[in-house]
Every structure is written in structure tokens, then in C-alpha cells.
Design a protein around this motif. Sequence first.
Motif, PDB file in Angstrom:
ATOM      1  N   CYS A 175       0.834  -1.202   0.000  1.00  0.00           N
ATOM      2  CA  CYS A 175       0.000   0.000   0.000  1.00  0.00           C
ATOM      3  C   CYS A 175       0.870   1.253   0.000  1.00  0.00           C
ATOM      4  O   CYS A 175       0.597   2.218  -0.727  1.00  0.00           O
ATOM      5  N   PHE A 176       1.925   1.249   0.805  1.00  0.00           N
ATOM      6  CA  PHE A 176       2.836   2.391   0.823  1.00  0.00           C
ATOM      7  C   PHE A 176       3.531   2.551  -0.532  1.00  0.00           C
ATOM      8  O   PHE A 176       3.713   3.677  -1.017  1.00  0.00           O
ATOM      9  N   GLN A 177       3.912   1.429  -1.148  1.00  0.00           N
ATOM     10  CA  GLN A 177       4.562   1.510  -2.458  1.00  0.00           C
ATOM     11  C   GLN A 177       3.592   2.029  -3.518  1.00  0.00           C
ATOM     12  O   GLN A 177       3.975   2.855  -4.362  1.00  0.00           O
ATOM     13  N   THR A 178       2.351   1.581  -3.481  1.00  0.00           N
ATOM     14  CA  THR A 178       1.334   2.089  -4.409  1.00  0.00           C
ATOM     15  C   THR A 178       1.221   3.602  -4.304  1.00  0.00           C
ATOM     16  O   THR A 178       1.206   4.321  -5.305  1.00  0.00           O
ATOM     17  N   SER A 179       1.156   4.077  -3.066  1.00  0.00           N
ATOM     18  CA  SER A 179       1.009   5.519  -2.829  1.00  0.00           C
ATOM     19  C   SER A 179       2.217   6.291  -3.340  1.00  0.00           C
ATOM     20  O   SER A 179       2.074   7.369  -3.950  1.00  0.00           O
ATOM     21  N   ARG A 180       3.417   5.750  -3.090  1.00  0.00           N
ATOM     22  CA  ARG A 180       4.626   6.427  -3.568  1.00  0.00           C
ATOM     23  C   ARG A 180       4.626   6.561  -5.091  1.00  0.00           C
ATOM     24  O   ARG A 180       5.001   7.603  -5.643  1.00  0.00           O
ATOM     25  N   LEU A 181       4.209   5.489  -5.770  1.00  0.00           N
ATOM     26  CA  LEU A 181       4.225   5.499  -7.231  1.00  0.00           C
ATOM     27  C   LEU A 181       3.207   6.484  -7.799  1.00  0.00           C
ATOM     28  O   LEU A 181       3.494   7.217  -8.755  1.00  0.00           O
ATOM     29  N   ILE A 182       2.000   6.502  -7.227  1.00  0.00           N
ATOM     30  CA  ILE A 182       0.988   7.453  -7.695  1.00  0.00           C
ATOM     31  C   ILE A 182       1.414   8.879  -7.369  1.00  0.00           C
ATOM     32  O   ILE A 182       1.289   9.792  -8.191  1.00  0.00           O
ATOM     33  N   ALA A 183       1.934   9.075  -6.144  1.00  0.00           N
ATOM     34  CA  ALA A 183       2.367  10.414  -5.721  1.00  0.00           C
ATOM     35  C   ALA A 183       3.467  10.955  -6.633  1.00  0.00           C
ATOM     36  O   ALA A 183       3.482  12.150  -6.972  1.00  0.00           O
ATOM     37  N   LYS A 184       4.387  10.090  -7.039  1.00  0.00           N
ATOM     38  CA  LYS A 184       5.463  10.518  -7.931  1.00  0.00           C
ATOM     39  C   LYS A 184       4.905  11.000  -9.265  1.00  0.00           C
ATOM     40  O   LYS A 184       5.366  12.004  -9.826  1.00  0.00           O
TER      41      LYS A 184
END
Length: 342
Positions: A234-243
Motif C-alpha cells: 500500500c505504501f509503495q502504491t502511494s509512492r508510485l501514484i504520488a510521484k
Amino acid sequence: MNKANQGKTGVLLVNLGTPDSTKTGDVRKYLREFLMDKRVIDFPFIFRWMLVNLIIAPFRAPKSAKEYRKLWVERGSPLKFYGEDVAKMLQEELDDNYVVALGMRYQSPSIKSALEELRNQKVAKIIVIPLFPQYASATSGSVHDKVMEIVQKWQIIPQINFISTFVEEPGFYKTFAKIGKRHLDKHQYDHVIFSYHGLPERQIRKGSVDNYCKLGSCCNAYHDKNRFCYRAQCFQTSRLIAKELNLSEDDYTVTFQSRLGNDPWIKPYTDDVLKDLAKEGKKSVLAYSPAFVADCLETTIEVGEEFKEEFEEAGGERWDLVESLNDDKDWVLTLKDLVLKN
């Protein structure tokens, strides 16, 4: 040997499921099937049976039925009809050597009926895609369980490939970013929340590699030891979308929703964070729910309506929900890429 002589490839798309209607009896039936899954409530059978059949289903069904009535449209449940639309669109994108079928883990159309559809087409191979971006035992793991429970009774079992997670599939996170950008282009938000469905902490610990998961800063990086940790995904998903959205770490927060029972669930909790944001003076928030690929009760009602109300009661002024992937063409093309690569 050409592809035609190798036989057709079946593609099984599986989502969680939905009650057959908004009647209390149908909702109760759905809750019982869902919560009696040993991977969802991982208690011994007798305790799980008593909890679900004597407490949760009887008392929760009437309330849940009211919530489903808010969600239901003329075509029924969005999670179901978007699934049907995506299956049809994916079939059109693939050639005649592929057969696409949709199944739900709970209720209809069942995984069994979808597998029979593929079996009747005499497929030589089946690619199973649980429509859960982040792997969890209670979601993708449960789908794997059910598929194998069914096909083990077949006389001829074709080759089966399971897609366990697609968090890092570019089309997945880029499409979510594209949809969110439509909101960001129209309004300047003070903060972005990525709210995911929660899990009991004990389930995260059960799947921890070498006891690595500490349910804290260990999720700040994504690697082999936490690749199948739901929280880390979930944290990785958020990082990728945020980027993709050019958000800094201070611009967004990862949170978890939908707790059930008194045991500790993974944190931070969405309802706590949104109140803190309002107290800090953050008046407008854009909310994502990237654990779901189609609008459903947990997105439209819980995040879109209930959290909006809580945020405004705490002093916030604007709370908008980013729509899910639903039947977006880029999402369908992402699924096509997943199929062709597998």
C-alpha cells in the motif's frame, strides 16, 4: 507449432463480490459467505461460525443493506457491472485465442461458473487475475485457494498462472494518477489521503518473511522481504501514484479503513487522520482508495460519503473522492499487458 495449435488461453478475472440485491436476506447471505472464509476471519471454525452467524451477520446485515441501497444504481452494484464491462472490453482487446471470464469470490457470478465457462472452451492454459492490486491472504490468497479447490476435481487440469500483485504495473498506477489529476487540475487541495482497506495486524505478522514486518517504518522501502506484505504494498502504491502527481512526502498520508472487531488493525486509521488534518487547518482533502479497481461500498460510501461527513464535522471544508479505475480504457490495456506478459 503455431499458437492456434497450442489451444486457447483462458483469462479469469476475479473480484470480491457483492450481494445479489439490497434485500437484507441477500446481504446477510453475502456476509456469511464472505466472513466464513477462513482467510478473512482466521479463527478456528467453531469460533468463526459463532461470531459470523450469531453476531455479525444478524446484526450487521440490516445496516449494510441500507448502505448498499445508497450505492445501487439501475444496473445494480458498480463493482459487478464494471467487472462485466471490463471483461467484455478486455475480450475485445485480445484475439480469438483468448477467452475472458469474470467470477466473484463470493456470490455471483461464481468462480466455479467462470471456470466452467473456460473449461467448456477447452482452454489449454488459464491466467488468473484477482482484481486486488495489493496481495493479501484474505483477498488474492483466498482466490488462489478457491480456484485450486475447484480445479483439483477436474480430470484434466490445464496450466494455471496466478497474478498475485500488480502494484508496480505502470498502467495501474499511471491510470490512477491520471484520474486523480483531473481533480488536482480543478482545485488546489491542502492534502491527499491514500486510504486502503485495513487488515488485522496479526495477518501481516503471519506472512512476515524472517519476522521482518514491524508495522512501522519497515514499509518505507519496498524489497524482497516485504514484497508480499500488504501494508508495504500500500505504501509503495502511494509512492508510485504520488510521484506521477509530483507530490512530496509532506503532501500525502497513507491510511487504513474498514476495521472490524476489537483486535488491532494496521495503522494509521483513516478516521483518526482526517480529524487531525482538519485540526491542523487543512481545509480541503483529495482522497484516493487504490485497494479497489472498481467503485464499491468501501469507496463510494465509506470514503466518499462517511469520511466526508466526519471531515466536515471536524472543521474541514472540502473532501473529494478520486473515482476508481472502473472501465477506464487505460486500465483495460493494463490488464491486456498483464495477460500477454503471462
